[in-house]
Design a protein around this motif. Sequence first.
Motif, PDB file in Angstrom:
ATOM      1  N   LEU A  75       2.338   0.297   5.693  1.00 26.79           N
ATOM      2  CA  LEU A  75       2.043  -0.595   6.813  1.00 26.79           C
ATOM      3  C   LEU A  75       0.579  -1.017   6.787  1.00 26.79           C
ATOM      4  O   LEU A  75       0.261  -2.194   6.995  1.00 26.79           O
ATOM      5  CB  LEU A  75       2.365   0.104   8.132  1.00 26.79           C
ATOM      6  CG  LEU A  75       1.979  -0.650   9.409  1.00 26.79           C
ATOM      7  CD1 LEU A  75       2.738  -1.965   9.513  1.00 26.79           C
ATOM      8  CD2 LEU A  75       2.253   0.215  10.640  1.00 26.79           C
ATOM      9  N   LEU A  76      -0.327  -0.077   6.511  1.00 21.05           N
ATOM     10  CA  LEU A  76      -1.748  -0.420   6.445  1.00 21.05           C
ATOM     11  C   LEU A  76      -2.021  -1.425   5.326  1.00 21.05           C
ATOM     12  O   LEU A  76      -2.890  -2.294   5.459  1.00 21.05           O
ATOM     13  CB  LEU A  76      -2.591   0.844   6.238  1.00 21.05           C
ATOM     14  CG  LEU A  76      -2.542   1.895   7.349  1.00 21.05           C
ATOM     15  CD1 LEU A  76      -3.533   3.019   7.064  1.00 21.05           C
ATOM     16  CD2 LEU A  76      -2.821   1.281   8.711  1.00 21.05           C
ATOM     17  N   ASP A  77      -1.270  -1.334   4.215  1.00 23.05           N
ATOM     18  CA  ASP A  77      -1.420  -2.324   3.137  1.00 23.05           C
ATOM     19  C   ASP A  77      -1.173  -3.735   3.661  1.00 23.05           C
ATOM     20  O   ASP A  77      -1.890  -4.679   3.313  1.00 23.05           O
ATOM     21  CB  ASP A  77      -0.442  -2.029   2.000  1.00 23.05           C
ATOM     22  CG  ASP A  77      -0.841  -0.819   1.168  1.00 23.05           C
ATOM     23  OD1 ASP A  77      -2.031  -0.446   1.210  1.00 23.05           O
ATOM     24  OD2 ASP A  77       0.042  -0.254   0.489  1.00 23.05           O
ATOM     25  N   HIS A  78      -0.151  -3.874   4.491  1.00 21.36           N
ATOM     26  CA  HIS A  78       0.175  -5.204   5.021  1.00 21.36           C
ATOM     27  C   HIS A  78      -0.836  -5.665   6.062  1.00 21.36           C
ATOM     28  O   HIS A  78      -1.102  -6.870   6.166  1.00 21.36           O
ATOM     29  CB  HIS A  78       1.592  -5.192   5.596  1.00 21.36           C
ATOM     30  CG  HIS A  78       2.661  -5.194   4.555  1.00 21.36           C
ATOM     31  ND1 HIS A  78       3.055  -4.042   3.905  1.00 21.36           N
ATOM     32  CD2 HIS A  78       3.410  -6.200   4.022  1.00 21.36           C
ATOM     33  CE1 HIS A  78       4.013  -4.339   3.029  1.00 21.36           C
ATOM     34  NE2 HIS A  78       4.238  -5.635   3.078  1.00 21.36           N
ATOM     35  N   LEU A  79      -1.390  -4.743   6.829  1.00 24.78           N
ATOM     36  CA  LEU A  79      -2.430  -5.140   7.778  1.00 24.78           C
ATOM     37  C   LEU A  79      -3.677  -5.606   7.027  1.00 24.78           C
ATOM     38  O   LEU A  79      -4.309  -6.597   7.399  1.00 24.78           O
ATOM     39  CB  LEU A  79      -2.763  -3.970   8.707  1.00 24.78           C
ATOM     40  CG  LEU A  79      -1.633  -3.439   9.585  1.00 24.78           C
ATOM     41  CD1 LEU A  79      -2.141  -2.321  10.491  1.00 24.78           C
ATOM     42  CD2 LEU A  79      -1.004  -4.556  10.422  1.00 24.78           C
ATOM     43  N   ILE A  80      -4.023  -4.900   5.960  1.00 23.92           N
ATOM     44  CA  ILE A  80      -5.180  -5.293   5.158  1.00 23.92           C
ATOM     45  C   ILE A  80      -4.953  -6.641   4.492  1.00 23.92           C
ATOM     46  O   ILE A  80      -5.883  -7.446   4.349  1.00 23.92           O
ATOM     47  CB  ILE A  80      -5.474  -4.216   4.091  1.00 23.92           C
ATOM     48  CG1 ILE A  80      -5.978  -2.933   4.758  1.00 23.92           C
ATOM     49  CG2 ILE A  80      -6.494  -4.711   3.070  1.00 23.92           C
ATOM     50  CD1 ILE A  80      -6.099  -1.757   3.806  1.00 23.92           C
ATOM     51  N   ALA A  81      -3.716  -6.922   4.097  1.00 21.81           N
ATOM     52  CA  ALA A  81      -3.415  -8.178   3.395  1.00 21.81           C
ATOM     53  C   ALA A  81      -3.519  -9.397   4.297  1.00 21.81           C
ATOM     54  O   ALA A  81      -3.584 -10.525   3.797  1.00 21.81           O
ATOM     55  CB  ALA A  81      -2.008  -8.097   2.784  1.00 21.81           C
ATOM     56  N   GLU A  82      -3.540  -9.206   5.609  1.00 23.41           N
ATOM     57  CA  GLU A  82      -3.664 -10.336   6.541  1.00 23.41           C
ATOM     58  C   GLU A  82      -5.132 -10.775   6.595  1.00 23.41           C
ATOM     59  O   GLU A  82      -5.987 -10.016   7.055  1.00 23.41           O
ATOM     60  CB  GLU A  82      -3.168  -9.926   7.922  1.00 23.41           C
ATOM     61  CG  GLU A  82      -3.471 -10.904   9.038  1.00 23.41           C
ATOM     62  CD  GLU A  82      -3.039 -12.316   8.721  1.00 23.41           C
ATOM     63  OE1 GLU A  82      -3.902 -13.216   8.830  1.00 23.41           O
ATOM     64  OE2 GLU A  82      -1.863 -12.517   8.352  1.00 23.41           O
ATOM     65  N   PRO A  83      -5.444 -11.998   6.145  1.00 26.00           N
ATOM     66  CA  PRO A  83      -6.848 -12.424   6.078  1.00 26.00           C
ATOM     67  C   PRO A  83      -7.565 -12.431   7.420  1.00 26.00           C
ATOM     68  O   PRO A  83      -8.782 -12.203   7.473  1.00 26.00           O
ATOM     69  CB  PRO A  83      -6.758 -13.856   5.510  1.00 26.00           C
ATOM     70  CG  PRO A  83      -5.420 -13.936   4.852  1.00 26.00           C
ATOM     71  CD  PRO A  83      -4.530 -13.015   5.618  1.00 26.00           C
ATOM     72  N   ALA A  84      -6.845 -12.676   8.519  1.00 23.30           N
ATOM     73  CA  ALA A  84      -7.490 -12.776   9.834  1.00 23.30           C
ATOM     74  C   ALA A  84      -7.613 -11.419  10.533  1.00 23.30           C
ATOM     75  O   ALA A  84      -8.063 -11.358  11.666  1.00 23.30           O
ATOM     76  CB  ALA A  84      -6.715 -13.739  10.734  1.00 23.30           C
ATOM     77  N   LEU A  85      -7.214 -10.351   9.838  1.00 23.03           N
ATOM     78  CA  LEU A  85      -7.204  -9.029  10.450  1.00 23.03           C
ATOM     79  C   LEU A  85      -8.149  -8.105   9.681  1.00 23.03           C
ATOM     80  O   LEU A  85      -8.171  -8.108   8.446  1.00 23.03           O
ATOM     81  CB  LEU A  85      -5.779  -8.464  10.426  1.00 23.03           C
ATOM     82  CG  LEU A  85      -5.338  -7.491  11.522  1.00 23.03           C
ATOM     83  CD1 LEU A  85      -5.556  -8.076  12.907  1.00 23.03           C
ATOM     84  CD2 LEU A  85      -3.863  -7.139  11.321  1.00 23.03           C
TER      85      LEU A  85
END
Length: 593
Positions: A75-85
Motif C-alpha cells: 500500500l505504501l508503494d502505491h501512496l509513494i507512486a502518487e505524484p501529488a502525495l
Amino acid sequence: METGIGSVDGQKSAPNGTVGCPASASATGYLASGASSIPGAGDPAATLGRHIARRLVQVGVRDVFAVPGDFNLTLLDHLIAEPALNLVGCCNELNAGYAADGYARAKGVGACAVTFTVGGLSVLNAIAGAYSENLPVICVVGGPNSNDYGTNRVLHHTIGLPDFSQELRCFQPVTCHQAVVNNLDDAHEQIDKAISTALRESKPVYISVSCNLPGVHHPTFVRDPVPYFLHPKQSNQAGLEAAVEATVEFLNKAVKPVMVGGPKIRVAKAGAAFVDLAEASGYAVATMPSAKGLVPETLPPIVESADAYLFAGPIFNDYSSVGYSFLLKKDKAVVVQPDRVTVGNGPAFGCVMMKDFLSALAKRVWKNTTAFENYRRIFVPDGQPPESEPGEPLRVNVLFKHVQKMLTGDSAVIAETGDSWFNCQKLKLPDGCGYEFQMQYGSIGWSVGALLGYAQGVDNKRVIACIGDGSFQVTAQDLSTMLRCGQRSIIFLINNGGYTIEVEIHDGPYNVIKNWNYTGLVDAIHNGEGNCWTAKVGTEEELVAAIETATGEEKKDCLCFIEVIAHKDDTSKELLEWGSRVCAANSRPPNPQ
C-alpha cells in the motif's frame, strides 16, 4: 456509527455497476463513483492502491504520515507512486497519528498509514484524541491477506487467537466509520463511503486494506477517479426561521448579553459568521479556552456580569468548567451547536446549521454594547512581569513576555498539555496568527507529533511550540522527522524537572522525571543531517540573544530548539487555582448508596 466488512457485506454495487457516496456531506471535498463503462477502467494501473491515493489527494491530503510494517508495504508503494502525495515516515505510530491530527487542524483533513494491530493499537490513542477534537483523520491500516479471513489461522501481530477483529473492535468507539476491505468487489464503495463520512462527520475513520489487494486491478476503479462535489448540509428553513425568531426575542430582552465562542466553531466552519454576528450585535465577546485561535482576538472581551449568553459550539467538561466550579444557568443561555439550537431551557431546534443561524441572526438582532461599555469602565489591564535583575534566573512569565513579542500574522502557536496551556492562553494573538492545543483529550506528548503535522500543512507560517520537559520525553523522536522534512519551527522546551500540571493537582514522587540534556539530545538527533540550531538559556539576557538568533536572517529557515531552564515551582497562578479545583473535583467522596 457503521462498520463495513467486505467478506460479510459482499457485493454492494448498484445494478448498473456504479458505486456512489452519500449525496449530502458537511465538508467540501471531491469524491466520485466509478463504473466499468468509463474509459480507462480496463487500465492495469487502475488499482485499489492508486484509487486510495487519488481519493486522498482529491479531498485535500498532500502528506500522509506513516510507519511501515509488513502488512502495509505494498500500500505504501502505491501512496509513494502518487505524484501529488508525499509520504512522511514517522518514528512511531503514535506520533504519526498526532501528526495527522496536527495536519487536519491546518488543512481540514489528515491521514496516516500503519500496519495491522501492532501499528493500529499504537496509533489508537492519537485517533481517540482526534475524535475528541472533531478532526477528520483517515487512518489506513494494512490488514491480513484476504485469503486468511475465515480460515481459523493464527497470524503474527495478533494476540495469538484466530480472530482478526480485535483491532477493528478497538477502533469502533473512537471512529465514526470503519471499513474492512478484504475483497475487491465492494472496495470502491467501502473506501469512498469511509472518506466521505470522515468529511461529513468531521471525525476520524478506520480503513483496513488486505495486504494483497492494493496492486490488483479491478474494473470498478478508473485510473483517475471521477470527482463529484460533496454538498454541505442544509438547514431546515422553517426550523432556521423559528430558531432565529426565538433567539432574537430572548436576546433583545437582555440588558448585557455576551457571546462565547466554543471549539465546535471549527467543525461548523462558522468562524466568519461568528465575527459577523459580534460586529452586528456589539456584544462583548469571549472564547472558551479550547476555542482560542478560532475567532479573532481583536473583538471586545467579555465581562462576568452578563444576564444572557450565546454559546457557539461549546463543550462543557470538568476542565472548561474548572472542576465544575463554573455553574452556568441554562435559562440564561442560547446554546448553538453545529446543527442544533437550544434557547434557554427550551425550545430546541434541530437541523439548523450554526453557520446559517449566526448569519441570519446577525441581520435580526438589535445592537447592544452595554456589556462592552461596562467592561471598559472597570477594566484593569494585566501588569507586566517585574523586570529581571542582570543574571537573575529566568522566570516563565518573562519567557512568555518575549514569546508575545515574536507573534505576527505569519506565525502560529502550538501549546502542549500542562502549564503551557495557561501561559499560552494569555498570549494576545495578532490577526492571522494560528493557535492549536488539545484541551478535551489532554494527552501529554501530543504537541511534538502535532507540530510535525501542523507545520507540514502551513509552510507559509513559522510555528512556535511551547513544550514541557515531561511531555517532550513521551514523543521526542520525531524531531528527526521535522529535520527530514526541512521544517523551520521554533521550539521552547521548558525544563522544570517534571510533570508540573500533575504536581498542582496531586503531588508525589512519580511527578519527578530524569533530567535530560535536551539540547544534547537534539544535537544527536540532528547528527549533521538537516538544518538545526540549539541553545540552552537560563537568564533573560540569554533568552533574548537566543530569540534574536532564531528569528534572524541566518536561522529563519532552520529548526530552532531553545531549552529554557526554569525553577520546578515556577508556575502560572492560573494553574495553581485550576489544579486545586480539579483536585477537589477528582477527590469528591463517593455518594452514599
